[in-house]
Design an enzyme around this catalytic site. Sequence first.
Site, PDB file in Angstrom:
ATOM      1  CD  GLU A  41      30.484 -22.262  -6.923  1.00 20.03           C
ATOM      2  OE1 GLU A  41      29.947 -21.153  -6.727  1.00 20.03           O
ATOM      3  OE2 GLU A  41      31.131 -22.890  -6.069  1.00 20.03           O
ATOM      4  NE  ARG A  61      25.014  -6.190  -8.762  1.00 21.54           N
ATOM      5  CZ  ARG A  61      25.923  -7.101  -8.475  1.00 21.54           C
ATOM      6  NH1 ARG A  61      27.150  -6.731  -8.182  1.00 21.54           N
ATOM      7  NH2 ARG A  61      25.608  -8.380  -8.485  1.00 21.54           N
TER       8      ARG A  61
HETATM    9  P1  AMP Z   1      30.953 -13.623 -13.847  1.00 19.43           P
HETATM   10  O1  AMP Z   1      31.442 -14.705 -12.948  1.00 19.43           O
HETATM   11  O2  AMP Z   1      32.079 -12.766 -14.389  1.00 19.43           O
HETATM   12  O3  AMP Z   1      30.059 -14.138 -14.918  1.00 19.43           O
HETATM   13  O4  AMP Z   1      30.101 -12.653 -12.918  1.00 19.43           O
HETATM   14  C1  AMP Z   1      28.743 -12.811 -12.808  1.00 19.43           C
HETATM   15  C2  AMP Z   1      28.046 -11.606 -12.259  1.00 19.43           C
HETATM   16  O5  AMP Z   1      28.053 -11.731 -10.849  1.00 19.43           O
HETATM   17  C3  AMP Z   1      28.647 -10.268 -12.625  1.00 19.43           C
HETATM   18  O6  AMP Z   1      27.722  -9.581 -13.434  1.00 19.43           O
HETATM   19  C4  AMP Z   1      28.853  -9.557 -11.316  1.00 19.43           C
HETATM   20  O7  AMP Z   1      28.034  -8.419 -11.246  1.00 19.43           O
HETATM   21  C5  AMP Z   1      28.442 -10.541 -10.246  1.00 19.43           C
HETATM   22  N1  AMP Z   1      29.537 -10.871  -9.324  1.00 19.43           N
HETATM   23  C6  AMP Z   1      30.365 -11.933  -9.401  1.00 19.43           C
HETATM   24  N2  AMP Z   1      31.225 -11.956  -8.376  1.00 19.43           N
HETATM   25  C7  AMP Z   1      30.935 -10.853  -7.624  1.00 19.43           C
HETATM   26  C8  AMP Z   1      31.493 -10.296  -6.418  1.00 19.43           C
HETATM   27  N3  AMP Z   1      32.517 -10.879  -5.759  1.00 19.43           N
HETATM   28  N4  AMP Z   1      30.955  -9.160  -5.948  1.00 19.43           N
HETATM   29  C9  AMP Z   1      29.921  -8.559  -6.593  1.00 19.43           C
HETATM   30  N5  AMP Z   1      29.355  -9.036  -7.710  1.00 19.43           N
HETATM   31  C10 AMP Z   1      29.861 -10.171  -8.241  1.00 19.43           C
END
Ligand code: AMP
Length: 171
Positions: free
Chosen positions: A95, A58
């Site tokens: 995680e 994305r």
């Molecule tokens: P992060 O935990 O900030 O490293 O997020 C990891 C990736 O997962 C990001 O690039 C988001 O696009 C995706 N992501 C994490 N949580 C969500 C969510 N609740 N809805 C949609 N995409 C998510």
Amino acid sequence: MNLKSIIRDIPDFPKPGIVFKDITPLLSDHTAFRSAIQDMSSHFADSSIDLIVGAEARGFIFGSVLAYEMGVGFVPARKPGKLPHRTANATYELEYGTDSLEIHEDAIERGQRVLIVDDVLATGGTAGAKTRLIEKLGGQVAGVAFLIELTFLGGRDKLEGYNVFSLISYE
Ligand code: AMP
């Protein structure tokens, strides 16, 4: 424009307990998509951006369109093994376990001002990896832009010291 109203919540995707922010209705609405890109572009208009970095998948959509709008280049960050030339790599925590991202080591010149773009700021792990990659190559992180910030996950804390901007936030 109320962008929040066009983002769809999908409970328990991809696993129980996660509310997935589905941005596909925003992408298919040209007025909403354009409005989101223009808001990001105007926020960073005076930040002397040279390049935008976005990670698959994305981050490619928002990053490349924003690069076009701002008149700067786009650099893809990819999962390991996808880029054909010599790469730099940064690992981040998931995680369970770790993952990593790569960019071509000649994609960023020393001192270039780079804007990182993604759809969602959740824990901040992937954005943090991108800041490390850019700095490893001598680039300067001029900003980190998201469409959506999930503030309750505290991702902004992992990006302390950077100019973090999000268009929409969920408490
Ligand atoms: P992060 O935990 O900030 O490293 O997020 C990891 C990736 O997962 C990001 O690039 C988001 O696009 C995706 N992501 C994490 N949580 C969500 C969510 N609740 N809805 C949609 N995409 C998510």
